[in-house]
Enzyme design. Structure first.
Site, PDB file in Angstrom:
ATOM      1  N   TYR A 148      36.442  39.332  15.391  1.00 17.08           N
ATOM      2  CA  TYR A 148      35.633  40.206  16.262  1.00 17.08           C
ATOM      3  C   TYR A 148      36.103  41.664  16.162  1.00 17.08           C
ATOM      4  CZ  TYR A 148      34.025  42.516  20.515  1.00 17.08           C
ATOM      5  OH  TYR A 148      33.477  43.429  21.392  1.00 17.08           O
ATOM      6  N   VAL A 193      30.875  52.195  21.526  1.00 21.14           N
ATOM      7  CA  VAL A 193      31.788  53.134  22.176  1.00 21.14           C
ATOM      8  C   VAL A 193      32.359  54.189  21.214  1.00 21.14           C
ATOM      9  CG1 VAL A 193      32.452  51.731  24.183  1.00 21.14           C
ATOM     10  CG2 VAL A 193      33.735  51.506  22.045  1.00 21.14           C
TER      11      VAL A 193
END
Ligand code: DON
Length: 305
Positions: A189, A259
């Site tokens: 991930y 982000v």
């Protein structure tokens, strides 16, 4: 290209030097090293026209925008079964929230919050021989772009500081919705989030969501029309976490933020547009990116609504 070039150039000039109240993400320490004044835009149309301005060719950390790519590959691999593992409802909660998982027995609300993307990574781990290499190959193949790569630095930085994701993965595992080793799933991930692309590369790679006839140069069709519809629908309802309603209201396009300060937005049957400006609003979405796209769909009078 209609009048897009002129409109994009004008909005870029208007926003370039405005007072930006946003803040660069620093919970992943490596992300704080970026120059906060970067500002780039790129649009790619389904007719293979493109236009970029500002820092449109600088690579940056795409972070959660990668969640569209992991979802796409997992959807291709296991089809509709994917929705047994992850739901398609907006969460109305921050991207890294643990709150709803207890009540929902470890089934994340959607694939675009961290919990959902971690489950999608677990699915990929179960089906790919070499998850990191195979996923990268998939991304390179979609976009005919062999220069795509992970950032080792960003991945390692998040590995050291990703306490909420570590908690999420363990929590979901306790409900049985993570099948592989938690450390291996998290490692994968973190690498997917560390992918680096420019605005130009992002607007090109996501053309498969805008163009139902899209094929890469190996003549491979990425998604069926129905699959693309579904991913666009989840982007519209869940792409901006607890600001998804606000994005649909102000911009009116399916989209996804990260982000690192990037946002991609898709106009089905027309184009994909990317904006990058690293300073984020309190919900973790690029302040200037949202403002740019709001002005873009307002001035072009062209959203999906
Ligand atoms: O897992 C995280 O927290 C980051 N790697 C990605 C979060 C993110 O980009 C959310 N976006 N707005």
């Amino acid at each position: 290209m209609k009048n897009y070039k002129k409109i994009i150039t004008n909005i870029y000039k208007d926003l370039k030097s405005i007072d930006d109240p946003g803040k660069v993400a620093n919970y992943i320490p490596e992300l704080a090293n970026v120059d906060e004044n970067n500002f780039g835009i790129h649009i790619s149309t389904i007719n293979n026209e493109g236009f970029g301005i500002g820092d449109a060719n600088k690579k940056f950390s795409i972070q959660s925008i990668s969640k569209i790519l992991t979802l796409t590959l997992a959807y291709k691999l296991i089809g509709e079964n994917i929705w047994n593992r992850v739901d398609v409802e907006p969460s109305g909660n921050p991207f890294n929230s643990l709150l709803q998982l207890e009540a929902d027995f470890g089934k994340p609300r959607n694939p675009f919050i961290n919990a959902g993307a971690i489950v999608v990574c677990d699915i990929l781990m179960s089906h790919l021989k070499n998850p990191k290499e195979d996923f990268l190959t998939f991304c390179r193949n979609i976009s005919n772009n062999s220069s795509l790569n992970y950032s080792e630095k960003v991945a390692q930085s998040e590995k050291k500081s990703g306490f909420r994701n570590i908690a999420l993965c363990n929590f979901i595992k306790s409900f049985g919705n993570i099948k592989n080793d938690v450390d291996a799933v998290l490692d994968f991930y973190f690498y997917t989030c560390s992918l680096e692309m420019s605005c130009k590369e992002l607007s090109e790679i996501f053309l498969y969501l805008a163009d139902e006839t899209y094929t890469n140069n190996k003549n491979e069709n990425i998604l069926t029309t129905s699959e693309a519809k579904r991913i666009n629908a989840i982007m519209l309802t869940c792409g901006f976490y607890d600001e998804s309603g606000e994005f649909a209201f102000r911009v009116g396009l399916p989209g996804k933020s990260g982000v690192g300060g990037g946002i991609i937005a898709v106009h089905p049957n027309e184009f994909c547009i990317t904006v990058w400006s690293p300073k984020l609003n309190p919900k973790g979405n690029s302040y200037k990116g949202m403002l740019f796209l709001e002005k873009f769909t307002t001035n072009t009078e062209n959203s999906i609504f």
